[in-house]
Design a protein around this motif. Structure first.
Motif, PDB file in Angstrom:
ATOM      1  N   THR A  15      43.048  46.506  39.241  1.00 33.48           N
ATOM      2  CA  THR A  15      43.779  47.739  39.617  1.00 33.48           C
ATOM      3  C   THR A  15      45.307  47.778  39.935  1.00 33.48           C
ATOM      4  OG1 THR A  15      41.897  48.502  40.764  1.00 33.48           O
ATOM      5  CG2 THR A  15      43.616  49.708  41.133  1.00 33.48           C
ATOM      6  N   CYS A  16      45.966  48.183  39.261  1.00 35.49           N
ATOM      7  CA  CYS A  16      47.401  48.554  39.409  1.00 35.49           C
ATOM      8  C   CYS A  16      47.701  48.850  40.866  1.00 35.49           C
ATOM      9  CB  CYS A  16      48.018  49.225  38.292  1.00 35.49           C
ATOM     10  SG  CYS A  16      49.958  49.224  38.618  1.00 35.49           S
ATOM     11  N   ILE A  17      48.566  48.263  41.712  1.00 33.20           N
ATOM     12  CA  ILE A  17      48.906  48.616  42.829  1.00 33.20           C
ATOM     13  C   ILE A  17      50.020  49.663  43.066  1.00 33.20           C
ATOM     14  CG2 ILE A  17      48.338  46.470  44.059  1.00 33.20           C
ATOM     15  CD1 ILE A  17      51.541  45.786  44.244  1.00 33.20           C
ATOM     16  N   ALA A  18      50.604  50.048  41.799  1.00 31.73           N
ATOM     17  CA  ALA A  18      51.608  51.145  41.521  1.00 31.73           C
ATOM     18  C   ALA A  18      50.937  52.357  41.227  1.00 31.73           C
ATOM     19  CB  ALA A  18      52.805  50.697  41.071  1.00 31.73           C
ATOM     20  N   CYS A  19      50.203  52.567  40.283  1.00 30.58           N
ATOM     21  CA  CYS A  19      49.646  53.737  39.588  1.00 30.58           C
ATOM     22  C   CYS A  19      48.133  53.871  40.076  1.00 30.58           C
ATOM     23  CB  CYS A  19      49.922  53.932  38.327  1.00 30.58           C
ATOM     24  SG  CYS A  19      48.873  52.534  37.097  1.00 30.58           S
ATOM     25  N   SER A  26      44.278  40.633  31.374  1.00 29.06           N
ATOM     26  CA  SER A  26      45.291  40.262  30.475  1.00 29.06           C
ATOM     27  C   SER A  26      46.215  41.344  30.284  1.00 29.06           C
ATOM     28  CB  SER A  26      44.399  40.087  28.942  1.00 29.06           C
ATOM     29  OG  SER A  26      43.683  41.187  28.644  1.00 29.06           O
ATOM     30  N   ALA A  27      45.942  42.437  30.684  1.00 33.79           N
ATOM     31  CA  ALA A  27      46.884  43.581  30.652  1.00 33.79           C
ATOM     32  C   ALA A  27      47.779  43.962  31.822  1.00 33.79           C
ATOM     33  CB  ALA A  27      46.368  44.927  29.931  1.00 33.79           C
ATOM     34  N   ALA A  28      47.747  42.893  32.627  1.00 29.76           N
ATOM     35  CA  ALA A  28      48.457  43.139  33.815  1.00 29.76           C
ATOM     36  C   ALA A  28      49.467  41.998  34.212  1.00 29.76           C
ATOM     37  CB  ALA A  28      47.321  43.305  35.146  1.00 29.76           C
ATOM     38  N   ARG A  29      50.102  42.324  35.131  1.00 24.77           N
ATOM     39  CA  ARG A  29      51.164  41.338  35.896  1.00 24.77           C
ATOM     40  C   ARG A  29      50.783  40.903  37.027  1.00 24.77           C
ATOM     41  NH1 ARG A  29      51.897  40.060  30.854  1.00 24.77           N
ATOM     42  NH2 ARG A  29      53.641  40.588  29.841  1.00 24.77           N
ATOM     43  N   GLU A  46      48.101  40.555  43.969  1.00 22.69           N
ATOM     44  CA  GLU A  46      47.944  41.880  43.638  1.00 22.69           C
ATOM     45  C   GLU A  46      48.374  41.849  42.130  1.00 22.69           C
ATOM     46  OE1 GLU A  46      48.635  44.000  47.795  1.00 22.69           O
ATOM     47  OE2 GLU A  46      50.314  43.154  47.007  1.00 22.69           O
ATOM     48  N   TYR A  47      48.133  43.087  41.486  1.00 23.02           N
ATOM     49  CA  TYR A  47      48.521  43.282  39.948  1.00 23.02           C
ATOM     50  C   TYR A  47      49.285  44.806  39.709  1.00 23.02           C
ATOM     51  CZ  TYR A  47      45.374  39.251  39.568  1.00 23.02           C
ATOM     52  OH  TYR A  47      44.761  37.864  39.753  1.00 23.02           O
TER      53      TYR A  47
END
Length: 99
Positions: A15-19, A26-29, A46-47
């Motif tokens: 889960t993206c911590i921003a949005c 593989s599609a996250a940083r 976190e991602y």
């Protein structure tokens, strides 16, 4: 266990911590709030999804966590928090960009 197998294990959804969007690992940083993502011992990350990662500031974050905690002390509204954070950032000599 090889490196490849350890990385392959992380091919789950994060889960993206921003949005808040769920994306494939593989599609996250990876995001390390302490700014030291290379020291992996005893850490969990976190991602951020790639679009959110591109939008964030990639400046050094030394002292950021402490400043955020100090900004929240005694504030009762988002506006008071932001005002206190900006004042502390200016005191620390951090560049502040206001819109």
């Amino acid at each position: 266990m090889s490196f490849r197998n350890a990385w392959h294990r992380e091919s789950s959804t994060v889960t993206c911590i921003a949005c808040g969007e769920s994306v494939a690992r593989s599609a996250a940083r990876e995001y390390d709030k302490y700014g030291d993502r290379w020291d992996r011992e005893d850490k969990s990350f976190e991602y951020l999804c790639k679009p959110c990662d591109r939008e964030r500031c990639h400046s050094p974050r030394e002292g950021l966590e402490d400043r955020l905690v100090e900004s929240a002390v005694g504030t009762d509204s988002p506006e008071a928090f932001v005002a206190r954070y900006l004042a502390l950032a200016r005191e620390a000599g951090s560049p502040v960009q206001e819109e």
